[in-house]
Design a protein around this motif. Sequence first.
Motif, PDB file in Angstrom:
ATOM      1  N   ARG A 159       0.836  -1.208   0.000  1.00 48.42           N
ATOM      2  CA  ARG A 159       0.000   0.000   0.000  1.00 48.42           C
ATOM      3  C   ARG A 159       0.872   1.260   0.000  1.00 48.42           C
ATOM      4  O   ARG A 159       0.578   2.219  -0.715  1.00 48.42           O
ATOM      5  CB  ARG A 159      -0.936  -0.013   1.211  1.00 48.42           C
ATOM      6  N   VAL A 160       1.941   1.262   0.789  1.00 49.93           N
ATOM      7  CA  VAL A 160       2.846   2.413   0.809  1.00 49.93           C
ATOM      8  C   VAL A 160       3.516   2.568  -0.557  1.00 49.93           C
ATOM      9  O   VAL A 160       3.699   3.689  -1.051  1.00 49.93           O
ATOM     10  CB  VAL A 160       3.907   2.248   1.916  1.00 49.93           C
ATOM     11  N   ALA A 161       3.834   1.460  -1.189  1.00 54.33           N
ATOM     12  CA  ALA A 161       4.468   1.509  -2.509  1.00 54.33           C
ATOM     13  C   ALA A 161       3.560   2.139  -3.561  1.00 54.33           C
ATOM     14  O   ALA A 161       4.035   2.667  -4.573  1.00 54.33           O
ATOM     15  CB  ALA A 161       4.869   0.104  -2.949  1.00 54.33           C
ATOM     16  N   SER A 162       2.247   2.095  -3.324  1.00 52.76           N
ATOM     17  CA  SER A 162       1.300   2.639  -4.300  1.00 52.76           C
ATOM     18  C   SER A 162       1.168   4.161  -4.215  1.00 52.76           C
ATOM     19  O   SER A 162       0.575   4.786  -5.101  1.00 52.76           O
ATOM     20  CB  SER A 162      -0.083   1.998  -4.105  1.00 52.76           C
ATOM     21  N   LEU A 163       1.720   4.773  -3.171  1.00 48.65           N
ATOM     22  CA  LEU A 163       1.626   6.222  -3.009  1.00 48.65           C
ATOM     23  C   LEU A 163       2.486   6.941  -4.039  1.00 48.65           C
ATOM     24  O   LEU A 163       3.577   6.492  -4.374  1.00 48.65           O
ATOM     25  CB  LEU A 163       2.070   6.629  -1.602  1.00 48.65           C
ATOM     26  N   THR A 164       2.004   8.077  -4.519  1.00 49.06           N
ATOM     27  CA  THR A 164       2.820   8.915  -5.387  1.00 49.06           C
ATOM     28  C   THR A 164       3.923   9.564  -4.548  1.00 49.06           C
ATOM     29  O   THR A 164       3.831   9.600  -3.305  1.00 49.06           O
ATOM     30  CB  THR A 164       1.979  10.025  -6.039  1.00 49.06           C
ATOM     31  N   PRO A 165       4.974  10.106  -5.186  1.00 51.91           N
ATOM     32  CA  PRO A 165       6.030  10.769  -4.411  1.00 51.91           C
ATOM     33  C   PRO A 165       5.496  11.874  -3.490  1.00 51.91           C
ATOM     34  O   PRO A 165       5.940  11.995  -2.348  1.00 51.91           O
ATOM     35  CB  PRO A 165       6.951  11.336  -5.498  1.00 51.91           C
ATOM     36  N   GLN A 166       4.540  12.666  -3.980  1.00 49.25           N
ATOM     37  CA  GLN A 166       3.981  13.735  -3.147  1.00 49.25           C
ATOM     38  C   GLN A 166       3.183  13.162  -1.982  1.00 49.25           C
ATOM     39  O   GLN A 166       3.286  13.645  -0.845  1.00 49.25           O
ATOM     40  CB  GLN A 166       3.096  14.659  -3.992  1.00 49.25           C
ATOM     41  N   GLN A 167       2.387  12.129  -2.252  1.00 48.96           N
ATOM     42  CA  GLN A 167       1.619  11.492  -1.176  1.00 48.96           C
ATOM     43  C   GLN A 167       2.550  10.879  -0.141  1.00 48.96           C
ATOM     44  O   GLN A 167       2.307  10.972   1.065  1.00 48.96           O
ATOM     45  CB  GLN A 167       0.694  10.425  -1.763  1.00 48.96           C
ATOM     46  N   TYR A 168       3.617  10.265  -0.612  1.00 46.21           N
ATOM     47  CA  TYR A 168       4.578   9.654   0.304  1.00 46.21           C
ATOM     48  C   TYR A 168       5.218  10.714   1.195  1.00 46.21           C
ATOM     49  O   TYR A 168       5.357  10.527   2.405  1.00 46.21           O
ATOM     50  CB  TYR A 168       5.661   8.915  -0.496  1.00 46.21           C
ATOM     51  N   ARG A 169       5.589  11.840   0.601  1.00 44.89           N
ATOM     52  CA  ARG A 169       6.213  12.906   1.388  1.00 44.89           C
ATOM     53  C   ARG A 169       5.245  13.433   2.445  1.00 44.89           C
ATOM     54  O   ARG A 169       5.647  13.699   3.589  1.00 44.89           O
ATOM     55  CB  ARG A 169       6.655  14.045   0.455  1.00 44.89           C
ATOM     56  N   ILE A 170       3.981  13.577   2.078  1.00 46.81           N
ATOM     57  CA  ILE A 170       2.987  14.051   3.049  1.00 46.81           C
ATOM     58  C   ILE A 170       2.800  13.039   4.162  1.00 46.81           C
ATOM     59  O   ILE A 170       2.680  13.406   5.345  1.00 46.81           O
ATOM     60  CB  ILE A 170       1.649  14.354   2.332  1.00 46.81           C
ATOM     61  N   LEU A 171       2.794  11.760   3.833  1.00 48.94           N
ATOM     62  CA  LEU A 171       2.675  10.724   4.867  1.00 48.94           C
ATOM     63  C   LEU A 171       3.846  10.817   5.841  1.00 48.94           C
ATOM     64  O   LEU A 171       3.662  10.682   7.059  1.00 48.94           O
ATOM     65  CB  LEU A 171       2.627   9.341   4.221  1.00 48.94           C
ATOM     66  N   MET A 172       5.057  11.051   5.326  1.00 46.02           N
ATOM     67  CA  MET A 172       6.226  11.197   6.202  1.00 46.02           C
ATOM     68  C   MET A 172       6.055  12.408   7.123  1.00 46.02           C
ATOM     69  O   MET A 172       6.456  12.384   8.288  1.00 46.02           O
ATOM     70  CB  MET A 172       7.502  11.355   5.372  1.00 46.02           C
ATOM     71  N   MET A 173       5.429  13.475   6.597  1.00 43.98           N
ATOM     72  CA  MET A 173       5.185  14.661   7.418  1.00 43.98           C
ATOM     73  C   MET A 173       4.123  14.384   8.477  1.00 43.98           C
ATOM     74  O   MET A 173       4.216  14.893   9.604  1.00 43.98           O
ATOM     75  CB  MET A 173       4.770  15.831   6.526  1.00 43.98           C
ATOM     76  N   PHE A 174       3.126  13.586   8.127  1.00 49.73           N
ATOM     77  CA  PHE A 174       2.145  13.152   9.124  1.00 49.73           C
ATOM     78  C   PHE A 174       2.872  12.430  10.267  1.00 49.73           C
ATOM     79  O   PHE A 174       2.583  12.649  11.447  1.00 49.73           O
ATOM     80  CB  PHE A 174       1.122  12.193   8.510  1.00 49.73           C
ATOM     81  N   ALA A 175       3.796  11.566   9.887  1.00 50.81           N
ATOM     82  CA  ALA A 175       4.524  10.784  10.891  1.00 50.81           C
ATOM     83  C   ALA A 175       5.380  11.670  11.785  1.00 50.81           C
ATOM     84  O   ALA A 175       5.649  11.318  12.934  1.00 50.81           O
ATOM     85  CB  ALA A 175       5.394   9.732  10.192  1.00 50.81           C
ATOM     86  N   GLU A 176       5.789  12.822  11.256  1.00 49.53           N
ATOM     87  CA  GLU A 176       6.573  13.770  12.057  1.00 49.53           C
ATOM     88  C   GLU A 176       5.674  14.657  12.918  1.00 49.53           C
ATOM     89  O   GLU A 176       6.166  15.483  13.688  1.00 49.53           O
ATOM     90  CB  GLU A 176       7.427  14.651  11.142  1.00 49.53           C
ATOM     91  N   GLY A 177       4.359  14.492  12.771  1.00 46.52           N
ATOM     92  CA  GLY A 177       3.421  15.250  13.587  1.00 46.52           C
ATOM     93  C   GLY A 177       3.036  16.607  13.038  1.00 46.52           C
ATOM     94  O   GLY A 177       2.434  17.424  13.750  1.00 46.52           O
ATOM     95  N   LEU A 178       3.370  16.886  11.772  1.00 40.82           N
ATOM     96  CA  LEU A 178       3.037  18.180  11.179  1.00 40.82           C
ATOM     97  C   LEU A 178       1.554  18.262  10.823  1.00 40.82           C
ATOM     98  O   LEU A 178       0.946  17.278  10.387  1.00 40.82           O
ATOM     99  CB  LEU A 178       3.870  18.418   9.924  1.00 40.82           C
ATOM    100  N   LEU A 179       0.979  19.443  10.992  1.00 42.64           N
ATOM    101  CA  LEU A 179      -0.418  19.693  10.655  1.00 42.64           C
ATOM    102  C   LEU A 179      -0.529  20.115   9.194  1.00 42.64           C
ATOM    103  O   LEU A 179       0.448  20.541   8.576  1.00 42.64           O
ATOM    104  CB  LEU A 179      -0.989  20.781  11.557  1.00 42.64           C
ATOM    105  N   ASN A 180      -1.753  20.036   8.651  1.00 44.82           N
ATOM    106  CA  ASN A 180      -1.971  20.428   7.257  1.00 44.82           C
ATOM    107  C   ASN A 180      -1.482  21.849   6.991  1.00 44.82           C
ATOM    108  O   ASN A 180      -0.885  22.137   5.962  1.00 44.82           O
ATOM    109  CB  ASN A 180      -3.451  20.317   6.890  1.00 44.82           C
TER     110      ASN A 180
END
Length: 219
Positions: free
Chosen positions: A147-168
């Motif tokens: 499922r993670v492999a299916s993310l686009t580069p931009q989606q993947y980067r946003i997911l990493m930011m979610f993991a860092e606790g950043l807000l929208n």
Amino acid sequence: MSQDTLWLVADDHPLFRQAIMESLKPAFTEVTWLEAETSDQLEQQLQANDEIELLLLDLKIPGAHGFSTLIHVRSHFPEIPVVVVSAFEDRDTIQKAIQSGASGFIPKSLPATGMVEAVQHVLNGGVWVPDADITAAADDSSEIAERVASLTPQQYRILMMFAEGLLNKQIAPELGVSEATVKAHATAIFKKLGVTNRTQAVIALGQLELDKDQTHFEG
């Protein structure tokens, strides 16, 4: 091997990067080396240099979450063989690395001669691990890896930011997009991961983390 051969080493420790390159340079004299210290720099190098023929990747590179960076690279740059170079040497970590798409796994304790042998084996089309008995047996994280492999580069980067606790509202200026765009990406991410919110997304991503009992290692 031509003078244009590009290899990329991604590790946050300058001394480790230097040690890897110095170990391999005598055997591979016509390689031009690129370097990355973080997952963002890694992505920039991969996007900017489409002639990279080998990636030597540290699993603990800043910005990575366990095997997520390896999975992302293999998904979006499938033509580039990836050799993991890590201080983690346990069987489970090696198995998961190969399962996640690595073509080889080199422990940082391996002598230079062994590293050269491993890289040559990968360049010849093989898969190299320090123990011939290690196999890439599937485990519970295999589905989330896909499922993670299916993310686009931009989606993947946003997911990493979610993991860092950043807000929208923090992510939007960082990426140069609107909050609405971030929300749209978030919706797509949740759908691809099979979750309903960012907390569940981060929990799912946690399945790809390295063994928590080994986090004292610099890998």
